[in-house]
Design a protein around this motif. Structure first.
Motif, short mmCIF file in Angstrom:
data_model
loop_
_atom_site.label_atom_id
_atom_site.label_comp_id
_atom_site.label_asym_id
_atom_site.label_seq_id
_atom_site.Cartn_x
_atom_site.Cartn_y
_atom_site.Cartn_z
N PHE A 45 0.81 -1.21 0.00
CA PHE A 45 0.00 0.00 0.00
C PHE A 45 0.85 1.26 0.00
CE2 PHE A 45 -2.60 3.37 1.85
CZ PHE A 45 -3.71 3.32 1.02
N GLU A 46 1.96 1.26 0.70
CA GLU A 46 2.80 2.46 0.74
C GLU A 46 3.38 2.83 -0.62
OE1 GLU A 46 4.51 3.54 5.11
OE2 GLU A 46 5.66 2.07 3.95
N LYS A 47 3.38 1.89 -1.55
CA LYS A 47 3.79 2.23 -2.91
C LYS A 47 2.73 3.09 -3.59
CE LYS A 47 6.71 -1.84 -3.60
NZ LYS A 47 6.92 -3.10 -4.36
N LEU A 48 1.48 2.95 -3.14
CA LEU A 48 0.41 3.79 -3.66
C LEU A 48 0.37 5.14 -2.96
CD1 LEU A 48 -2.48 1.14 -3.78
CD2 LEU A 48 -0.91 1.78 -5.61
N ASN A 49 0.57 5.12 -1.65
CA ASN A 49 0.56 6.36 -0.86
C ASN A 49 1.70 6.31 0.15
OD1 ASN A 49 0.13 8.57 0.74
ND2 ASN A 49 -1.94 7.99 1.39
N PRO A 50 2.74 7.09 -0.07
CA PRO A 50 3.88 7.06 0.86
C PRO A 50 3.52 7.48 2.27
CG PRO A 50 4.07 8.88 -0.72
CD PRO A 50 2.95 8.01 -1.19
N ASN A 51 2.37 8.16 2.44
CA ASN A 51 1.93 8.56 3.77
C ASN A 51 1.16 7.45 4.47
OD1 ASN A 51 1.66 10.46 5.89
ND2 ASN A 51 -0.39 11.01 5.18
N GLY A 52 0.84 6.38 3.77
CA GLY A 52 0.21 5.22 4.39
C GLY A 52 -1.16 5.48 4.97
N ARG A 53 -1.98 6.23 4.23
CA ARG A 53 -3.34 6.50 4.70
C ARG A 53 -4.32 6.44 3.52
NH1 ARG A 53 -3.10 11.41 9.21
NH2 ARG A 53 -1.63 10.38 10.62
#
Length: 226
Positions: A45-53
């Motif tokens: 998921f962090e590859k989609l959103n580096p902020n992890g949200r």
């Protein structure tokens, strides 16, 4: 025919539901992937959103991946709201609606969110924090109430419902229904102290897009408890 947009969401957090409401309003095809909190702060998921949200969207029609609800909504409007059904394209309304959206993200979201944290998750009961963020919630409602009274308008900007109005609504769910972050009787206080804001909110709650998303959120919350 457009391919479905993927919306990464979570049952509890209001921000993904802001995006869902816009998707519904624009009658776009989309599918929702409900995420567990434990999945957000690690790959993939962090590859989609580096902020992890959440929210995050993946749009296969343009091959774009976006995170942050404000950026996502702006993209959806620019890309798919060609007749400006939820926005204005000319000044001053074009920029005034941005002011209200910024107020939602910098004012409503953080204050309502902090109140939710101290009510629902913080291990200690800290009265000063509850009081501070409760008063800020009242202040935000008061700002909207005062604005609507002064303008005599039904909506925040111009003469139609825009994305700026709809962005506020998912946080309102937490005031008038479980988890009642301001207490179970707060709706009566809101209606009495900020009646114009209350009427505005109730009008928006009756929109089919808002009703559908609220029902979907409730179903997702019930499913997450099983």
């Amino acid at each position: 025919m457009s391919k479905p947009i993927t919306l990464y969401s979570h049952p509890g957090g209001p921000n993904p539901w802001k995006v869902a409401i816009i998707l519904e309003e624009l009658k776009l095809s989309y599918e929702t992937k409900m995420m567990d909190f434990g999945e957000l702060k690690k790959d993939p998921f962090e590859k989609l959103n580096p902020n992890g949200r959440v929210p995050v969207i993946e749009d296969p029609n343009t091959e774009i991946t976006l995170w942050e609800s404000g950026a996502i909504i702006e993209y959806l409007l620019d890309t798919y709201d060609k007749d400006n059904s939820l926005s204005y394209e000319k000044s001053p309304e074009k920029y005034v609606q941005k002011s209200w959206m910024d107020f939602q993200m910098s004012g409503q979201g953080p204050y309502f969110g902090q109140r939710a944290w101290f009510v629902l998750y913080h291990p200690e009961n800290i009265d000063s924090c509850l009081e501070r963020y409760g008063n800020e919630i009242r202040r935000v409602l008061g700002v909207i109430d005062s604005h609507l009274k002064k303008t005599g308008k039904e909506y925040l900007v111009g003469d139609k419902c825009s994305y700026a109005d709809l962005a506020f609504i998912p946080w309102h769910w937490l005031l008038i229904s479980p988890p009642h972050i301001m207490g179970e009787n707060f709706a009566q206080e809101w209606e009495k102290e900020y009646p114009t804001c209350w009427k505005w909110s109730q009008t928006l709650l009756e929109r089919p897009s808002v009703k559908k998303c609220r029902e979907n959120r409730q179903k997702a919350m019930e499913a997450s408890k099983k």
